[in-house]
Every structure is written in C-alpha cells, then in structure tokens.
Design an enzyme around this catalytic site. Structure first.
Site, PDB file in Angstrom:
ATOM      1  N   ASN A  11     -57.435  25.607  67.944  1.00  0.00           N
ATOM      2  CA  ASN A  11     -57.491  25.228  66.529  1.00  0.00           C
ATOM      3  C   ASN A  11     -56.517  26.137  65.771  1.00  0.00           C
ATOM      4  O   ASN A  11     -56.805  27.307  65.557  1.00  0.00           O
ATOM      5  CB  ASN A  11     -58.925  25.413  66.018  1.00  0.00           C
ATOM      6  CG  ASN A  11     -59.027  25.234  64.520  1.00  0.00           C
ATOM      7  OD1 ASN A  11     -58.123  24.686  63.884  1.00  0.00           O
ATOM      8  ND2 ASN A  11     -60.125  25.697  63.937  1.00  0.00           N
ATOM      9  N   LYS A  13     -55.699  26.091  62.770  1.00  0.00           N
ATOM     10  CA  LYS A  13     -56.076  26.282  61.357  1.00  0.00           C
ATOM     11  C   LYS A  13     -54.851  26.048  60.463  1.00  0.00           C
ATOM     12  O   LYS A  13     -54.069  25.157  60.721  1.00  0.00           O
ATOM     13  CB  LYS A  13     -56.669  27.679  61.151  1.00  0.00           C
ATOM     14  CG  LYS A  13     -57.772  27.998  62.162  1.00  0.00           C
ATOM     15  CD  LYS A  13     -58.609  29.146  61.729  1.00  0.00           C
ATOM     16  CE  LYS A  13     -59.553  29.534  62.840  1.00  0.00           C
ATOM     17  NZ  LYS A  13     -60.720  30.223  62.387  1.00  0.00           N
ATOM     18  N   HIS A 107     -66.145  21.870  61.305  1.00  0.00           N
ATOM     19  CA  HIS A 107     -65.869  23.290  61.554  1.00  0.00           C
ATOM     20  C   HIS A 107     -66.576  24.115  60.474  1.00  0.00           C
ATOM     21  O   HIS A 107     -66.685  23.686  59.327  1.00  0.00           O
ATOM     22  CB  HIS A 107     -64.355  23.522  61.517  1.00  0.00           C
ATOM     23  CG  HIS A 107     -63.968  24.893  61.979  1.00  0.00           C
ATOM     24  ND1 HIS A 107     -64.059  25.999  61.162  1.00  0.00           N
ATOM     25  CD2 HIS A 107     -63.514  25.333  63.174  1.00  0.00           C
ATOM     26  CE1 HIS A 107     -63.670  27.064  61.834  1.00  0.00           C
ATOM     27  NE2 HIS A 107     -63.335  26.694  63.074  1.00  0.00           N
ATOM     28  N   GLU A 109     -65.675  26.503  58.735  1.00  0.00           N
ATOM     29  CA  GLU A 109     -64.873  26.741  57.520  1.00  0.00           C
ATOM     30  C   GLU A 109     -64.940  25.526  56.600  1.00  0.00           C
ATOM     31  O   GLU A 109     -64.927  25.658  55.383  1.00  0.00           O
ATOM     32  CB  GLU A 109     -63.425  27.095  57.908  1.00  0.00           C
ATOM     33  CG  GLU A 109     -63.349  28.506  58.481  1.00  0.00           C
ATOM     34  CD  GLU A 109     -62.227  28.750  59.456  1.00  0.00           C
ATOM     35  OE1 GLU A 109     -61.295  27.923  59.543  1.00  0.00           O
ATOM     36  OE2 GLU A 109     -62.286  29.778  60.165  1.00  0.00           O
ATOM     37  N   GLU A 178     -70.182  27.250  67.697  1.00  0.00           N
ATOM     38  CA  GLU A 178     -69.375  28.331  67.140  1.00  0.00           C
ATOM     39  C   GLU A 178     -70.231  29.141  66.169  1.00  0.00           C
ATOM     40  O   GLU A 178     -70.358  28.764  64.992  1.00  0.00           O
ATOM     41  CB  GLU A 178     -68.172  27.772  66.388  1.00  0.00           C
ATOM     42  CG  GLU A 178     -67.241  26.941  67.245  1.00  0.00           C
ATOM     43  CD  GLU A 178     -65.829  26.932  66.656  1.00  0.00           C
ATOM     44  OE1 GLU A 178     -64.906  27.325  67.358  1.00  0.00           O
ATOM     45  OE2 GLU A 178     -65.679  26.558  65.483  1.00  0.00           O
ATOM     46  N   GLY A 184     -63.290  34.424  63.971  1.00  0.00           N
ATOM     47  CA  GLY A 184     -62.237  35.206  63.320  1.00  0.00           C
ATOM     48  C   GLY A 184     -62.641  36.637  63.028  1.00  0.00           C
ATOM     49  O   GLY A 184     -61.958  37.345  62.297  1.00  0.00           O
ATOM     50  N   SER A 223     -63.958  33.963  68.451  1.00  0.00           N
ATOM     51  CA  SER A 223     -63.243  35.139  68.968  1.00  0.00           C
ATOM     52  C   SER A 223     -63.059  35.118  70.484  1.00  0.00           C
ATOM     53  O   SER A 223     -63.126  36.165  71.139  1.00  0.00           O
ATOM     54  CB  SER A 223     -63.947  36.428  68.518  1.00  0.00           C
ATOM     55  OG  SER A 223     -63.911  36.534  67.111  1.00  0.00           O
ATOM     56  N   GLY A 244     -59.531  29.816  68.098  1.00  0.00           N
ATOM     57  CA  GLY A 244     -58.789  29.906  66.845  1.00  0.00           C
ATOM     58  C   GLY A 244     -57.630  30.880  66.989  1.00  0.00           C
ATOM     59  O   GLY A 244     -56.554  30.531  67.484  1.00  0.00           O
ATOM     60  N   GLY A 245     -57.860  32.115  66.590  1.00  0.00           N
ATOM     61  CA  GLY A 245     -56.786  33.123  66.540  1.00  0.00           C
ATOM     62  C   GLY A 245     -55.962  33.219  67.814  1.00  0.00           C
ATOM     63  O   GLY A 245     -54.728  33.300  67.760  1.00  0.00           O
TER      64      GLY A 245
HETATM   65  C1  PEP Z   1     -62.214  28.575  65.355  1.00  0.00           C
HETATM   66  O1  PEP Z   1     -61.509  28.554  64.372  1.00  0.00           O
HETATM   67  O2  PEP Z   1     -62.731  27.525  65.754  1.00  0.00           O
HETATM   68  C2  PEP Z   1     -62.414  29.840  66.052  1.00  0.00           C
HETATM   69  C3  PEP Z   1     -63.281  29.877  67.027  1.00  0.00           C
HETATM   70  O3  PEP Z   1     -61.681  30.909  65.602  1.00  0.00           O
HETATM   71  P1  PEP Z   1     -61.520  32.323  66.357  1.00  0.00           P
HETATM   72  O4  PEP Z   1     -61.256  32.043  67.816  1.00  0.00           O
HETATM   73  O5  PEP Z   1     -60.353  32.985  65.685  1.00  0.00           O
HETATM   74  O6  PEP Z   1     -62.793  33.067  66.173  1.00  0.00           O
END
Ligand code: PEP
Length: 260
Positions: A11, A13, A107, A109, A178, A184, A223, A244-245
């Site tokens: 993802n 973002k 998600h 967010e 999640e 994040g 993460s 994500g990151g």
């Molecule tokens: C995400 O945005 O779905 C996510 C899991 O982010 P991160 O891996 O950065 O925690």
C-alpha cells in the site's frame, strides 16, 4: 484444506504518485525476476495512488514476461457508485479501465481520517465484487480498544459487516487484519497476537461457511518489515501481508517476499 497462495500487497499510500511510482514498479519487477521465486510462492499486489495507477499497471504489464508470480495492481479506495455527480471520486469501472484488479477497502486511515463506517465498507465490498474488482477489506482495533480488552469484539463486528458478501465469489476477496496501533508506528503485533486474531476471523468465517473460511486469505498489516516478516508469515492463519512503509522501497518490499 484449500492451499492458499500467500498474498503480499504494498500500500503506497500518498507516495509515488508519478514517475517515481513507475521507477519503483520497475525495480520491484526486476527484483522479482532476479529472485526467480517459483510459481505459487506468492501473489504480489502494488497499490499506487490514483494518479499513477494506469502508468504503473502498464509498466508491470511490459515487465511481466517470463515472471512466474502473479503481479497485479490495486487501488487504495474508490466510490461505490459506478458513475455520477461525485466530484473528485473514482469508480470501480474506472479502476478496471486503468488496469486495476484489486481495491483496498476500509483502511484504518480511511476509517479514522475520512469517516468510513462498517456500513460504507460493506457497500464498497459489494460494489467491488459486483464490478469484478477484488477487495482487500481492512479491519483492526485501536490501541484503546486493545488495552480495553475489546480486540476480538471490535474485529468481529467489523468482519461481520461484510463477511457474507465474500460468499459471492469465495477466494476473490481478502481480509487484512491491521491493528491501528501497529500501522506506521514501528510497533508490530507479535506472531502470537496476530495469530490469535487471524484464528478468530477464520472461525468467524467458518461460522458462515467452511469454504469461505478455508478459501479466504487473511493478511496481517502493521509495520511489517523484512526482519519481522518471517515470524508473522509463518503463523498458521496468516496468509500474507499488507505492507505500508516497507513497500515504498523495492529492497524492503522484496525482502518481505524473500521471507516467505
Ligand atoms: C498500511 O498502510 O496498510 C500499513 C500496514 O502500513 P505500515 O506497514 O507502514 O504499518
């Protein structure tokens, strides 16, 4: 039990919305080719911002020849209606047109910052399936809910809002657990914590249909990095990761795939 091919989805973002998105996709495709992972190791999904979807989809298409893994493109959101006067919105047919096969729904967010509700998530899940887009539907508790001992209750409520819709085409959709406190933040749920919630989701799905439980991929997100991925992905009910990151750089995204 049906064999579930792990699904690793990145993802992006609100990053890599232009040329750098194509560069990242090229680097990931190159890395996948040189890793030469056998067919069935994983299905790979990349979710760029809207502005880069068509270009990244075309880039992946050009680089696909000879690759043994499935690599597909996802959007991060969409509008449940197919068309209309909804300024600024993008519909499922438009995403399909741009080369998308998947869409991330609900998600945290979007739930937290854009007011998405369980009912809205269900509406989008139905709209995605009806249109032929594969949903990755996200659920997860906040830190406050975890500390209040409400994790399983919250996740059960969120999954309950859309789970039966996945019966329309079992295995097409995936669910991403999640925990909000792990997104994040660098705080990752330990494998036991992830497995506990994944097992609860699996048994909730089994209460609807055994086929749904064994055919639906449950991803962990929060993460995930190359150095913690192996432990999480080894859990019985963890069928992949929503990243994500660590999906924003080819090396770390590929590192997670290598952990499989
Ligand atoms: C995400 O945005 O779905 C996510 C899991 O982010 P991160 O891996 O950065 O925690």
């Amino acid at each position: 039990m049906t064999k579930r091919v792990p699904l690793i989805a990145g993802n992006w973002k609100m990053f890599h919305g232009g040329r750098t998105g194509c560069d990242l996709a090229i680097d990931i495709m190159r890395g996948l080719r040189s890793a030469d992972l056998p067919a069935g190791t994983a299905d790979v999904v990349m979710a760029p911002p809207f502005t880069a979807l068509a270009a990244v989809a075309a880039t992946v298409e050009e680089a696909r020849a000879g690759l043994k893994l499935s690599v597909e493109i996802s959007a991060q959101n969409f509008h449940a209606k197919a068309e209309g006067a909804f300024t600024g919105e993008v519909s499922a047919p438009m995403l399909l047109d741009a080369g998308c096969k998947w869409v991330i729904i609900g998600h945290s967010e979007r739930r937290q910052l854009f007011g998405e509700t369980d009912a809205g998530v269900a509406e989008k899940t139905k709209a995605a399936l009806d249109a032929g887009l594969r949903p990755i539907v996200c659920v997860g508790e906040t830190l406050e809910e975890r500390e209040g001992g409400k994790t399983l209750e919250v996740v059960e409520r969120q999954v309950g809002a859309f789970a039966k819709l996945l019966l329309a085409d079992v295995g097409v959709g995936a669910i991403a657990y999640e925990p909000v406190w792990a997104i994040g933040t660098g705080r990752v749920a330990g494998p036991e914590q992830a497995q506990e919630v994944h097992a609860a989701i699996r048994s909730q799905l089994a209460g609807i249909s055994q086929e749904l439980a064994s055919g639906t991929r449950l991803l962990y997100g929060g993460s995930v990095k190359p150095d913690n991925a192996a432990g999480l992905l080894a859990c019985e009910d963890v069928d992949g990761a929503l990243v994500g990151g660590a999906s924003l750089k080819a090396e770390s995204f590929l590192g997670i795939l290598r952990a499989l």
